[in-house]
Design an enzyme around this catalytic site. Structure first.
Site, PDB file in Angstrom:
ATOM      1  N   ASP A 194       7.171  -6.357  -8.776  1.00  0.00           N
ATOM      2  CA  ASP A 194       7.064  -4.929  -9.061  1.00  0.00           C
ATOM      3  C   ASP A 194       7.449  -4.074  -7.859  1.00  0.00           C
ATOM      4  O   ASP A 194       7.485  -4.536  -6.728  1.00  0.00           O
ATOM      5  CB  ASP A 194       5.624  -4.599  -9.472  1.00  0.00           C
ATOM      6  N   GLU A 195       7.732  -2.816  -8.143  1.00  0.00           N
ATOM      7  CA  GLU A 195       7.943  -1.776  -7.136  1.00  0.00           C
ATOM      8  C   GLU A 195       8.901  -2.228  -6.037  1.00  0.00           C
ATOM      9  O   GLU A 195       8.614  -2.131  -4.843  1.00  0.00           O
ATOM     10  CB  GLU A 195       6.604  -1.328  -6.554  1.00  0.00           C
ATOM     11  N   VAL A 196      10.063  -2.724  -6.452  1.00  0.00           N
ATOM     12  CA  VAL A 196      11.058  -3.209  -5.500  1.00  0.00           C
ATOM     13  C   VAL A 196      11.985  -2.058  -5.105  1.00  0.00           C
ATOM     14  O   VAL A 196      12.839  -1.636  -5.893  1.00  0.00           O
ATOM     15  CB  VAL A 196      11.862  -4.383  -6.095  1.00  0.00           C
TER      16      VAL A 196
END
Length: 508
Positions: A302-304
């Site tokens: 996530d949240e890359v």
């Protein structure tokens, strides 16, 4: 004072009977009850022909949990609970049969618990324990509304709670207390978000410098600590899902192994342009299969934010040589991480963004963990993937203004009506992110709100009445307090707030 508390408890029991509900969380699938009060003998025992040490240990635990007072009962009494299990298999996972049947008769007094395996028996013991109440006036342990006939099993196979030991370190004692409370609510998966950008507290023998990413030398878990948590959880019918979030949320990895990160001043996402990154991941995951034995591993995803890849000349040059956009480089990383997971015998789980970015390009064994938008779950199962629900608007415990009612109303089947697609919805979990919790407040932030989600994941879909649940939630919170779990008052509008003033536990 004792008489007053006793009266409150038994007024509640009468209300449960009148409302056709059992004084149990989570509410059983099917049950019948009567109107007789049954007294337990002072030498009450659990017995079984099973030689399982897991069951023997559970008997000792529940004897201590239930019988905290000496008693001098009189009259006809229940002397034992007889427990039988069909299978000696103690493997624990998504395919485990957690069903049980509990029968408590009054004439003559008898109690029998039958389960497919030891884990169903553990749930039955918890149910039995919640039916027993100490009557201070009679100096006796009693079960109201007998006879009882309970046939129970969970609605979903995945009923989890996530803890985050990176944002604040949680000592093993605190982790075990979380596990104790999970067992009381019949949750069966501890999702251990063990590391993140801020710290890497878990030991790796193969890559010992990963430990350099811990906050301090005292805020660490040894391999033996992790194995101890896994076994402690298993003894309570809980399996541990470990998460190594990648390629983002991994700056702490760079402290000991800077070569796997883009640059000293731009550390995450992990560097996809060097095999050193994937060699370390492979070695770490292979090592962890000996610590976390279940067949799943959470790989985050996530949240890359790919800015570090475009800003770092060597990574940017590699992407150009591969003719990759940043999104394609992201997919390349996920695919390699998935292959490593499969190679070490594990099925990968990723957060929702991985599906949002790549959809059906993912291998079909992948499991997608929804947190951004509940509606995505319907798209995931429609595409043929298995799904876990943790939508952050109502199942994130760090959102302190979300009340138990919203936790209770969040149904994993929302928007999913096709029975074949419903089979792909594994269940869900509540998430205790660690930015504002440490051992001083983790219990009261989790409980009792997590019990509302626990019932949604266990009980039949039509068990939805707020008023009836609140009666049981108030009693369950008091049960947790008696068992040493620092659960906050149930009716808080701001989770983990203290009681507003003097009063009974059963009224807060």
């Amino acid at each position: 004072m004792f008489t007053f508390l006793f009266a409150l408890c038994f007024i509640s029991a009468a209300n449960f009977a009148a409302g056709a509900q059992a004084p149990i969380i989570p509410q059983p699938m099917q049950f019948d009850m009567g109107q007789t009060t049954l007294t337990l003998a002072s030498n009450f025992v659990f017995n079984s022909s099973s030689k399982s040490s897991t069951l023997v240990n559970a008997f000792e635990r529940y004897k201590s949990l239930i019988f905290s007072h000496t008693s001098s009962p009189t009259g006809t009494m229940l002397g034992s609970l007889s427990v039988t299990v069909d299978s000696a298999d103690e493997n624990l996972g998504l395919d485990t049969d957690e069903s049980y049947m509990l029968k408590i008769e009054t004439s003559p007094a008898s109690a029998e618990l039958h389960a497919a395996n030891v884990y169903g028996a553990l749930h039955g013991l918890e149910t039995f324990s919640q039916l027993v109440m100490y009557n201070f006036t009679a100096d006796a342990y009693q079960i109201s509304n007998a006879p009882w006939n309970i046939n129970d099993k969970p609605r979903f196979p995945y009923r989890g709670l996530m803890i985050d030991t990176s944002r604040h370190f949680e000592p093993i004692r605190a982790v075990k207390q979380v596990l104790d409370a999970m067992a009381y609510a019949k949750l069966n998966v501890l999702h251990w978000h063990v590391v993140d950008s801020q710290s890497f507290p878990l030991q790796s023998v193969k890559y010992p410098k990963l430990w350099d990413g811990a906050y301090t030398g005292q805020e660490r878990f040894t391999i033996d600590d992790a194995k101890d948590v896994v076994e402690y959880a298993r003894q309570r019918g809980i399996w541990v899902l470990v998460e190594f979030d990648m390629p983002g949320h991994a700056a702490s990895w760079c402290v000991g192994y800077p070569e796997i990160c883009p640059a000293p001043d731009c550390t995450q996402p992990l560097n996809p342009a060097t095999n050193a990154t994937f060699d370390l991941i492979e070695g770490l995951l292979q090592e962890m299969t000996g610590v976390f034995p279940n067949q799943y591993i959470h790989l985050g995803g996530d949240e890359v934010n790919t800015n570090c890849w475009t800003k770092t000349p060597s990574v940017a040059a590699w992407m150009k040589s591969q003719n990759f956009t940043t999104d394609q480089a992201y997919m390349y990383f996920i695919e390699r991480a998935h292959k490593i997971a499969h190679d070490v015998g594990r099925i990968p789980i990723n957060w929702e963004e991985v599906f949002n970015h790549f959809g059906t390009q993912l291998d079909k064994e992948s499991i997608i963990h929804v947190w951004l938008n509940h509606a995505t779950a319907a798209k995931i199962v429609a595409a043929g993937y298995r799904c876990i629900l943790s939508n952050s608007d109502v199942w994130y415990l760090d959102h302190l203004t979300v009340t138990w009612e919203k936790f209770y109303d969040n149904d994993p089947f929302q928007g999913i009506s096709d029975p074949n697609q419903q089979k792909l919805m594994l269940g869900g979990e509540v998430c205790m992110w660690g930015e504002t919790v440490d051992p001083s407040d983790i219990d009261q932030t989790i409980w009792p709100r997590a019990a509302a989600a626990a019932e949604r994941l266990w009980s039949p879909q039509d068990v939805t009445d707020h008023d009836q649940f609140l009666q049981r939630l108030l009693a369950f919170r008091c049960l947790l307090n008696r068992r040493g779990i620092k659960a906050a008052p149930a009716n808080n509008t701001q989770a983990r707030s203290a009681p507003h003033g003097p009063g009974s536990c059963y009224k807060q």
